[in-house]
Design a protein around this motif. Structure first.
Motif, PDB file in Angstrom:
ATOM      1  N   TYR A 188      -1.471  68.272  12.810  1.00  0.00           N
ATOM      2  CA  TYR A 188      -2.352  69.415  12.543  1.00  0.00           C
ATOM      3  C   TYR A 188      -2.981  69.218  11.171  1.00  0.00           C
ATOM      4  CZ  TYR A 188      -3.892  74.012  11.042  1.00  0.00           C
ATOM      5  OH  TYR A 188      -4.646  75.051  10.548  1.00  0.00           O
ATOM      6  N   ILE A 189      -4.297  69.361  11.110  1.00  0.00           N
ATOM      7  CA  ILE A 189      -5.017  69.227   9.841  1.00  0.00           C
ATOM      8  C   ILE A 189      -5.984  70.398   9.690  1.00  0.00           C
ATOM      9  CG2 ILE A 189      -6.558  67.803   8.441  1.00  0.00           C
ATOM     10  CD1 ILE A 189      -5.637  65.373   9.972  1.00  0.00           C
ATOM     11  N   SER A 190      -5.945  71.028   8.538  1.00  0.00           N
ATOM     12  CA  SER A 190      -6.916  72.067   8.203  1.00  0.00           C
ATOM     13  C   SER A 190      -7.866  71.484   7.165  1.00  0.00           C
ATOM     14  CB  SER A 190      -6.208  73.309   7.646  1.00  0.00           C
ATOM     15  OG  SER A 190      -7.151  74.291   7.276  1.00  0.00           O
ATOM     16  N   LEU A 191      -9.153  71.434   7.520  1.00  0.00           N
ATOM     17  CA  LEU A 191     -10.154  70.814   6.649  1.00  0.00           C
ATOM     18  C   LEU A 191     -11.184  71.829   6.176  1.00  0.00           C
ATOM     19  CD1 LEU A 191     -11.166  67.429   8.351  1.00  0.00           C
ATOM     20  CD2 LEU A 191      -9.780  67.732   6.293  1.00  0.00           C
ATOM     21  N   GLU A 192     -11.617  71.633   4.952  1.00  0.00           N
ATOM     22  CA  GLU A 192     -12.731  72.410   4.413  1.00  0.00           C
ATOM     23  C   GLU A 192     -13.941  71.481   4.351  1.00  0.00           C
ATOM     24  OE1 GLU A 192     -12.414  75.536   1.018  1.00  0.00           O
ATOM     25  OE2 GLU A 192     -13.121  73.669   0.086  1.00  0.00           O
ATOM     26  N   THR A 193     -15.042  71.898   4.981  1.00  0.00           N
ATOM     27  CA  THR A 193     -16.225  71.049   5.044  1.00  0.00           C
ATOM     28  C   THR A 193     -17.495  71.892   4.969  1.00  0.00           C
ATOM     29  OG1 THR A 193     -17.460  69.484   6.433  1.00  0.00           O
ATOM     30  CG2 THR A 193     -16.104  71.105   7.568  1.00  0.00           C
ATOM     31  N   GLU A 243      -1.733  70.178   6.176  1.00  0.00           N
ATOM     32  CA  GLU A 243      -1.512  69.085   7.127  1.00  0.00           C
ATOM     33  C   GLU A 243      -0.040  69.043   7.542  1.00  0.00           C
ATOM     34  OE1 GLU A 243      -1.431  64.270   6.833  1.00  0.00           O
ATOM     35  OE2 GLU A 243      -3.354  65.234   6.345  1.00  0.00           O
ATOM     36  N   ASN A 244       0.183  68.910   8.830  1.00  0.00           N
ATOM     37  CA  ASN A 244       1.541  68.784   9.365  1.00  0.00           C
ATOM     38  C   ASN A 244       1.577  67.648  10.383  1.00  0.00           C
ATOM     39  OD1 ASN A 244       3.046  71.064   8.157  1.00  0.00           O
ATOM     40  ND2 ASN A 244       1.539  72.316   9.242  1.00  0.00           N
ATOM     41  N   ILE A 272      -7.333  70.076  14.785  1.00  0.00           N
ATOM     42  CA  ILE A 272      -8.062  70.169  13.518  1.00  0.00           C
ATOM     43  C   ILE A 272      -8.718  71.540  13.405  1.00  0.00           C
ATOM     44  CG2 ILE A 272      -9.824  69.140  12.046  1.00  0.00           C
ATOM     45  CD1 ILE A 272      -8.790  67.110  15.000  1.00  0.00           C
ATOM     46  N   ASN A 273      -8.474  72.189  12.282  1.00  0.00           N
ATOM     47  CA  ASN A 273      -9.102  73.478  11.984  1.00  0.00           C
ATOM     48  C   ASN A 273     -10.145  73.263  10.892  1.00  0.00           C
ATOM     49  OD1 ASN A 273      -9.020  76.136  10.122  1.00  0.00           O
ATOM     50  ND2 ASN A 273      -8.732  76.684  12.268  1.00  0.00           N
TER      51      ASN A 273
END
Length: 216
Positions: A68-73, A135-136, A211-212
């Motif tokens: 699991y990944i949380s991204l800021e874009t 991130e996990n 992915i968030n």
């Protein structure tokens, strides 16, 4: 050539009454009992399980990887396109994709599946698509569970084979119906176990990455 069935007849006479109990046993495959004179019309069948020594072995650990990944874009649509392209290049696919509004901000969630040997490379590349907020990475070893399921499946397939052999030797309708009923039960369990095994194999072979995406 079919083997000859050895039936032994056991007669039990009561002091009062003239009823008889007749039992027929098929020794090579467990017990095969038929009660005709006592009102029990349906034979009962039991098949001895396969010895544990016949349990399957595997050459490598069965591990399910999930990430699991949380991204800021700044460009959510562009990042989604890059993730889709990544999944395709790595021999995977997009399992789901969702873009929505939250607190008047555009957000997105996308889930991809990639081959297990591409999992870590995919994670590293996705990290470069924006600022990582969270991130996990998880791994679950299901080797023993998989071996147990395969052993149970092998045992049931062995039972199915023996039941088919007994069916060819059945002498009357009651015996045929009883064997067919047991075959139906065994085949139902085989189908269920095979479904569980297929599910585990798919999850091992194709890792999941969620992915968030959010804007700054």
């Amino acid at each position: 050539m079919k083997r000859k069935i050895l039936f032994s007849l056991i007669f039990i006479a009561a002091l009062i009454g003239a009823s008889f109990l007749i039992g027929a046993f098929y020794q090579p495959f467990g017990s095969f009992e038929t009660f005709r004179e006592t009102g029990f019309k349906t034979p009962t069948i039991s098949i001895k399980p396969v010895k544990e020594s016949l349990a399957p072995t595997i050459n490598e650990r069965m591990i399910i990887y999930t990430g699991y990944i949380s991204l800021e874009t700044n460009d959510i649509d562009g990042t989604i396109a890059m993730i889709r392209s990544l999944a395709d290049r790595y021999g995977g696919y997009v399992a789901s994709s969702n873009k929505y509004m939250y607190d008047e901000e555009v957000r997105a969630e996308i889930v991809i599946r990639v081959p297990k040997d591409k999992f870590h490379a995919a994670i590293q590349e996705i990290e470069s698509y924006g600022k990582v907020l969270n991130e996990n990475i998880n791994s679950e070893d299901i080797t023993q569970q998989y071996i147990d399921l395969k052993a149970r499946l092998s045992n049931l397939q062995h039972q199915e084979k023996r039941l088919l052999e007994i069916l060819e030797l059945a002498k009357n309708v009651d015996e045929i119906l009883a064997i067919e009923k047991e075959l139906e039960r065994v085949r139902g369990e085989i189908e269920s176990l095979q479904g569980q095994i297929n599910y585990l194999e798919r999850n091992v072979e194709m890792s999941i990455i969620s992915i968030n995406l959010t804007k700054p």
